[in-house]
Scaffold this motif. Structure first.
Motif, PDB file in Angstrom:
ATOM      1  N   GLY A 126       0.001  19.193  -2.789  1.00 53.75           N
ATOM      2  CA  GLY A 126      -0.597  18.410  -3.989  1.00 53.75           C
ATOM      3  C   GLY A 126       0.467  17.508  -4.429  1.00 53.75           C
ATOM      4  N   TRP A 127       1.358  17.099  -3.877  1.00 54.76           N
ATOM      5  CA  TRP A 127       2.622  16.004  -4.953  1.00 54.76           C
ATOM      6  C   TRP A 127       2.144  14.979  -4.822  1.00 54.76           C
ATOM      7  CZ3 TRP A 127       5.311  11.802  -3.149  1.00 54.76           C
ATOM      8  CH2 TRP A 127       4.652  11.486  -1.477  1.00 54.76           C
ATOM      9  N   PHE A 128       1.804  13.990  -3.820  1.00 55.87           N
ATOM     10  CA  PHE A 128       1.604  12.912  -4.301  1.00 55.87           C
ATOM     11  C   PHE A 128       0.331  12.429  -5.903  1.00 55.87           C
ATOM     12  CE2 PHE A 128      -0.727  14.558  -0.832  1.00 55.87           C
ATOM     13  CZ  PHE A 128      -2.763  14.682  -1.746  1.00 55.87           C
ATOM     14  N   LEU A 129      -0.417  13.421  -6.039  1.00 57.84           N
ATOM     15  CA  LEU A 129      -1.092  13.302  -7.393  1.00 57.84           C
ATOM     16  C   LEU A 129      -0.412  13.205  -8.275  1.00 57.84           C
ATOM     17  CD1 LEU A 129      -3.776  16.525  -7.110  1.00 57.84           C
ATOM     18  CD2 LEU A 129      -3.816  13.568  -6.926  1.00 57.84           C
TER      19      LEU A 129
ATOM     20  N   TYR B  46       0.524  -1.254   0.145  1.00 55.44           N
ATOM     21  CA  TYR B  46      -0.168   0.112   0.062  1.00 55.44           C
ATOM     22  C   TYR B  46       0.539   1.873   0.259  1.00 55.44           C
ATOM     23  CZ  TYR B  46      -4.266   2.462   1.286  1.00 55.44           C
ATOM     24  OH  TYR B  46      -5.276   3.537   0.870  1.00 55.44           O
ATOM     25  N   GLY B  47       0.767   1.833  -0.922  1.00 57.38           N
ATOM     26  CA  GLY B  47       2.430   3.367  -1.359  1.00 57.38           C
ATOM     27  C   GLY B  47       1.250   3.983  -2.109  1.00 57.38           C
ATOM     28  N   GLY B  48       1.538   5.243  -1.992  1.00 65.85           N
ATOM     29  CA  GLY B  48       1.851   6.405  -2.862  1.00 65.85           C
ATOM     30  C   GLY B  48       0.209   6.954  -3.274  1.00 65.85           C
ATOM     31  N   TYR B  49       0.263   7.466  -4.319  1.00 59.29           N
ATOM     32  CA  TYR B  49      -0.941   8.032  -4.213  1.00 59.29           C
ATOM     33  C   TYR B  49      -2.238   7.961  -3.436  1.00 59.29           C
ATOM     34  CZ  TYR B  49      -5.512   9.961  -5.976  1.00 59.29           C
ATOM     35  OH  TYR B  49      -7.040  10.030  -6.234  1.00 59.29           O
ATOM     36  N   MET B  50      -3.079   6.304  -3.395  1.00 57.53           N
ATOM     37  CA  MET B  50      -3.982   5.727  -2.520  1.00 57.53           C
ATOM     38  C   MET B  50      -3.575   6.360  -0.462  1.00 57.53           C
ATOM     39  SD  MET B  50      -6.494   4.694  -3.565  1.00 57.53           S
ATOM     40  CE  MET B  50      -6.813   2.982  -3.474  1.00 57.53           C
ATOM     41  N   ALA B  51      -1.945   5.748  -0.570  1.00 58.14           N
ATOM     42  CA  ALA B  51      -1.942   5.833   0.909  1.00 58.14           C
ATOM     43  C   ALA B  51      -1.465   7.517   1.125  1.00 58.14           C
ATOM     44  CB  ALA B  51      -0.771   5.578   0.502  1.00 58.14           C
ATOM     45  N   GLU B  52      -1.555   7.943   0.832  1.00 54.14           N
ATOM     46  CA  GLU B  52      -1.528   9.505   0.959  1.00 54.14           C
ATOM     47  C   GLU B  52      -2.887  10.060   0.902  1.00 54.14           C
ATOM     48  OE1 GLU B  52       0.752  11.946   2.117  1.00 54.14           O
ATOM     49  OE2 GLU B  52       2.606  11.036   1.625  1.00 54.14           O
ATOM     50  N   MET B  53      -3.680   9.311  -0.180  1.00 57.97           N
ATOM     51  CA  MET B  53      -5.140  10.508   0.349  1.00 57.97           C
ATOM     52  C   MET B  53      -6.185  10.065   1.199  1.00 57.97           C
ATOM     53  SD  MET B  53      -6.299  12.418  -1.747  1.00 57.97           S
ATOM     54  CE  MET B  53      -7.591  12.829  -2.918  1.00 57.97           C
ATOM     55  N   PHE B  54      -5.758   8.001   1.440  1.00 58.29           N
ATOM     56  CA  PHE B  54      -6.512   7.364   2.562  1.00 58.29           C
ATOM     57  C   PHE B  54      -5.415   7.083   3.526  1.00 58.29           C
ATOM     58  CE2 PHE B  54      -8.424   7.490  -1.765  1.00 58.29           C
ATOM     59  CZ  PHE B  54      -9.826   8.148  -1.429  1.00 58.29           C
ATOM     60  N   PRO B  55      -5.574   7.089   3.990  1.00 59.62           N
ATOM     61  CA  PRO B  55      -3.783   6.684   5.310  1.00 59.62           C
ATOM     62  C   PRO B  55      -5.370   6.099   6.158  1.00 59.62           C
ATOM     63  CG  PRO B  55      -4.791   9.218   5.090  1.00 59.62           C
ATOM     64  CD  PRO B  55      -5.254   8.346   4.609  1.00 59.62           C
ATOM     65  N   LEU B  56      -4.229   4.360   6.111  1.00 51.86           N
ATOM     66  CA  LEU B  56      -5.145   3.265   6.770  1.00 51.86           C
ATOM     67  C   LEU B  56      -4.513   3.634   8.681  1.00 51.86           C
ATOM     68  CD1 LEU B  56      -5.128   1.037   4.114  1.00 51.86           C
ATOM     69  CD2 LEU B  56      -7.018   2.307   4.635  1.00 51.86           C
TER      70      LEU B  56
END
Lengths: 253, 659
Positions: free
Chosen positions: B617-620, B410-420
């Motif tokens: 917004g860098w993770f985008l 679990y990494g990148g954009y998803m991990a930044e937007m939706f932290p678990l």
């Protein structure tokens, strides 16, 4: 004791082909506590002489000593230090920094010296009292009159307790009332503080405040007048007389 | 004397003033011409064309470039005219009409423009080759660049600069007509109005500026929070307004106020630094606030854009790896031909097999409470599990027992937007089976390819072998059952392996989903994926970097020009200081401070602005932040330093000449 000694001072402008000799070998001595005036027609070399003597400009030939120290061979930095510590300057166009207040302008020469603040403060108090500018210390140059500016300039010249003060046409841009006030100030400082002053002027009234007046003509000293015990009025007449002998353009301003 | 003679004489005499303006013009023409030439170059265009909307991108960039140049040239012309105000006043004084002066200066400008366009086109022609080489290198293309002189580019540049000339002439005419004879003589002095008294109101306003900036920064960190999602556009406007407004207020009020406070404390006993740096800066702040704000904002914007595009370039490898975590990824039992061919060709490789078993879960069970508005919160999705024994082949020291699981991949954009969050329980189902899992740890290592996790960086669970066996009874419900990761032992074999991969048809995969339909997938090799990323981003990166550089050069030059004219205006003060006994070195000490402020403060605030902009917004754009950010910022600092050194050099010259 001679504070300033000049021997065979020559100044040539331009290159060899177009060389113009402005000072042709001037000898002079200024003693401690003297108030010397330099007069002469336009183009006689008054300002050049002053600039050369006060180390702003270099002499082409000759020896200049101030307080026993020869200016020749001194490096730029040493000369700058020498000017800051030993000399004071008053210019016709005041030369105040308009971003600084009157007090800051007066204290400017002390900006890189290590004089304790209390001493500097007491000197400012004394000088501004003598010159009558104690109440405008926090104003900017553009908020005060020409006479006040020139007195500020005088205070700045004297703040370091210099061996000698050079004044280049200090009354040139002033009306006669402010000019007289300034000259009276300079005279009293000369008397009370034993400050040695050399002043270039073309105004006979201004010159009459001096203790001695040198007349320049074509780069040479033409004559010399001592005030002695004469009244200022009599000295003024004598200066006027010499000036009329010297040449027709003595009255121009 | 005829008009043209007068023009030539005054130009010859004023060479020193002109060269600055002349270089500004040449620089603009060079930049523009080389950029346009690039567009009209067939080879370059062909290789770029593949990377999507090349011509549209190029066109947009050309317009932006033109506006940068327009702005820059108008500013340079304005400064140039201001410097010559005395000369213009003198012409008027000796009886020239304003019309005649306009004609005189217009003639000069035309001559300058013709000269600059000629020189700029020659320089631009050569530099375009260099730029083309850089572009192709970024795209990792090995095409030989042959530069041909493009008449189209020539025409386009000439048209554009004729339009610019007309605009400049209008500006000039307007400036000449607007000013009276008297004000011409004091134009240089107009700029520095005195700051006299500082009211408490100014202090409040100055403080407000700091508060606004701080708020803008704070808001930017919250920009992509889920509960703000609906107001994204509004929030962006608010952030922009507060930071830009705050920057202006800081420059306009805070700086002068702080400096004046420092100064008043000294009670007249100033040091050289105060005299040469503090007081002039303070008094100029009123007139400089606008331009400093503009420069700061431009710096921030251009650095932000450059950094973001650099992030995507820099991340192209990491992104490719999260999609294809291994040189080749094979699924199910397909691709055996490829492995056979590798062996036939004596290519050594490592092979790791992962058994896969899907479960159905709502991932939102692992999210924090604040995120419950998330569209993901109640959405059911398929998450794959792998058995611990497979996982241990890469991570031998890992142990889990019972229903504990490790969430990884679990990494990148998803991990930044939706932290678990770890240490939470979640209920998963597979057919009729229901299990409650306890998430022990969350990792971001890439193991399973993007095809399985529906996009690179999707989560997977590592479960105990016992649990995996139990879940496997429902294998038929989920399409994927096995992934084989192939890693070549030597990169030397890469070219051959790539060919074999294509030839063997291992990239095409057919599977059956749980409804019994067939699904076809194409799975690229890691190398092909990475190259694809670079190609699709390459042009954007190139154009943004090019524009960023153009922005930087213009802001740097404007600061330099400003310092040049400030140095000229302060020449008198240096004369005074030197006369009363300050050495060149004493004065330079103050100048260093002044330049540190003039270049350092806009740069520093610009860097801060862009840092927060990028951070929001860098993770985008990619998966790596720190390195690209530091590299881009260092480049900016270095280039600014060059301009600062240049302007210090200019001051040195002025001070030397001043006595």
């Amino acid at each position: 004791m001679a504070v300033l000694i000049g021997r065979k001072v020559k100044k040539v402008y331009g290159k060899k082909s177009t060389a113009q000799e402005v000072l042709k070998g001037i000898d002079l001595e200024v003693n401690e506590g003297e108030f010397v005036g330099i007069m002469g027609p336009s183009g006689s070399g008054k300002t050049t002489l002053l600039n050369v003597l006060c180390s702003i400009d270099f002499a082409t030939e000759g020896v200049i000593e101030i307080n026993g120290q020869s200016l020749r061979g001194m490096k730029e930095k040493a000369l700058a230090n020498f000017r800051r510590e030993q000399l004071g300057f008053i210019f016709q166009d005041y030369n105040l920094l308009d971003t600084l207040t009157v007090k800051e302008n007066i204290l400017l020469p002390l900006a890189i010296s290590k004089l304790p603040k209390a001493v500097a403060e007491s000197r400012v108090k004394e000088l501004t009292y003598l010159l009558g500018i104690g109440d405008i210390l926090n104003k900017y140059p553009n908020e005060i009159s020409g006479g006040q500016k020139q007195r500020t300039s005088a205070a700045r010249a004297l703040i370091t307790n210099p061996s000698m003060v050079f004044a280049d046409e200090p009354t040139g841009a002033l009306d006669s009332k402010s000019a007289t006030a300034l000259l009276k100030n300079l005279q009293s400082i000369n008397e009370t503080k034993k400050a040695t002053i050399m002043m270039v002027t073309h105004d006979a009234v201004a010159a009459s405040f001096c203790t001695r007046v040198l007349f320049l003509k074509d780069g040479l000293i033409y004559s010399e007048l001592y005030k002695g015990d004469k009244t200022r009025q009599a000295f003024f007449q004598e200066i006027m007389h010499t000036q009329s002998v010297l040449g027709g353009d003595g009255y121009e301003s | 004397m005829s008009l043209s003679k007068l023009v030539f004489r005054s130009m010859k005499k004023n060479m020193k003033h002109y060269y600055l303006y002349f270089f500004a013009l040449i620089f603009s023409v060079t930049l523009y011409f080389s950029f346009v030439t690039l567009q009209h170059n067939g080879e370059v265009f062909d290789s770029v064309q593949k990377s999507g909307k090349a011509s549209a991108g190029f066109k947009a960039a050309t317009y932006i470039l033109y506006f940068i140049i327009l702005f820059f040239v108008l500013y340079a012309n304005h400064l140039f005219m201001k410097r010559r105000s005395k000369e213009i006043g003198l012409y008027q004084l000796i009886g020239m009409t304003k019309g005649l002066i306009v004609r005189l200066l217009a003639l000069e400008s035309i001559l300058l423009f013709v000269g600059a366009v000629a020189v700029g086109i020659i320089v631009g022609f050569f530099s375009s080759r260099l730029i083309a080489m850089i572009l192709l290198r970024i795209l990792e293309k090995e095409t030989l660049v042959k530069m041909t002189f493009s008449t189209q580019a020539l025409q386009q540049s000439i048209v554009v600069f004729v339009i610019l000339l007309v605009i400049v002439l209008f500006q000039m005419t307007w400036m000449i007509h607007r000013v009276s004879l008297l004000s011409l003589f004091s134009a240089a002095k107009q700029a520095d109005e005195r700051v006299k008294r500082f009211s408490p109101l100014q202090m409040v306003i100055g403080f407000l500026g700091l508060v606004l900036i701080a708020y803008g920064y704070y808001a930017s960190t919250k920009l992509f929070d889920i509960n703000n999602a609906g107001n994204l556009f509004n929030n962006m406007i608010i952030i922009l307004a507060t930071t830009i407004g705050g920057t202006f207020l800081v420059f306009r009020f805070s700086v002068a106020f702080i400096m004046n406070t420092v100064r008043l404390k000294k009670n007249g006993h100033l040091t050289v630094h105060d005299v040469l740096a503090l007081t002039p800066i303070m008094h100029r702040m009123k007139s400089n606030a606008k331009s400093l704000t503009l420069i700061t904002v431009l710096t921030g914007v251009s650095l932000g854009i450059t950094t973001l595009s650099y992030i995507s370039y820099y991340s192209s490898e990491a992104d490719a790896y999260s999609q294809i975590p291994g040189d080749y990824i094979l699924h199910e039992d397909q691709g055996q031909d490829f492995l056979k061919k590798l062996e036939e060709n004596n290519i050594a490789y490592d092979k790791v097999e992962y058994r896969l078993q899907g479960v159905t879960a709502t991932i939102a069970q692992l999210m924090a409470e604040e995120q419950k508005d998330s569209p993901f919160y109640n959405m059911e999705g398929t998450i794959y599990t792998i058995p611990l024994s497979d996982y241990q082949r890469r991570n031998p020291n890992t142990t889990i027992a019972g229903n504990d699981v490790i969430l990884t991949n679990y990494g990148g954009y998803m991990a930044e937007m939706f932290p678990l969050e770890k240490d939470r329980n979640l209920v998963v189902s597979a057919g009729k089976l229901k299990e409650t899992l306890h998430v022990k740890a969350i990792h971001d290592e890439s193991i399973i390819g993007g095809t399985v996790t529906s996009g690179g960086g999707g989560p997977i669970f590592v479960v105990s072998d016992a649990l995996f066996e139990k879940l496997s009874t429902q294998a038929k419900l989920f399409p994927w059952h096995k992934q084989t990761s192939i890693t070549l032992q030597s990169k030397k074999d890469l070219a051959l392996a790539e060919k074999l991969y294509e030839e063997s048809g291992a990239d095409a995969i057919t599977i059956f989903d749980n409804d019994g339909n067939t699904q076809n997938y194409k799975i690229k090799s890691f190398e092909a994926e990475r190259k694809g990323n670079i190609e699709s981003l390459g042009l954007i990166i190139f154009t943004t970097a090019f524009l960023g550089l153009a922005f930087l050069m213009t802001t740097g030059s404007i600061l330099y020009f400003k310092q040049m004219s400030e140095a000229e205006e302060e020449r008198g003060a240096y004369t005074i200081l030197r006369k009363i006994g300050f050495s060149e070195r004493d004065i330079m000490k103050g100048i260093f401070m002044k330049q540190a402020f003039n270049f350092g403060v806009p740069l520093l605030i610009g860097l801060l602005h862009s840092y927060f902009a990028v951070k929001s917004g860098w993770f985008l754009f990619g998966s790596e932040l720190t390195t690209p950010l530091w590299i881009a910022m260092s480049c900016y600092v270095a280039l600014y330093a060059i301009f600062a050194v240049l302007s210090v050099g200019y001051y040195k010259k002025v001070i030397r000449e001043s006595l």
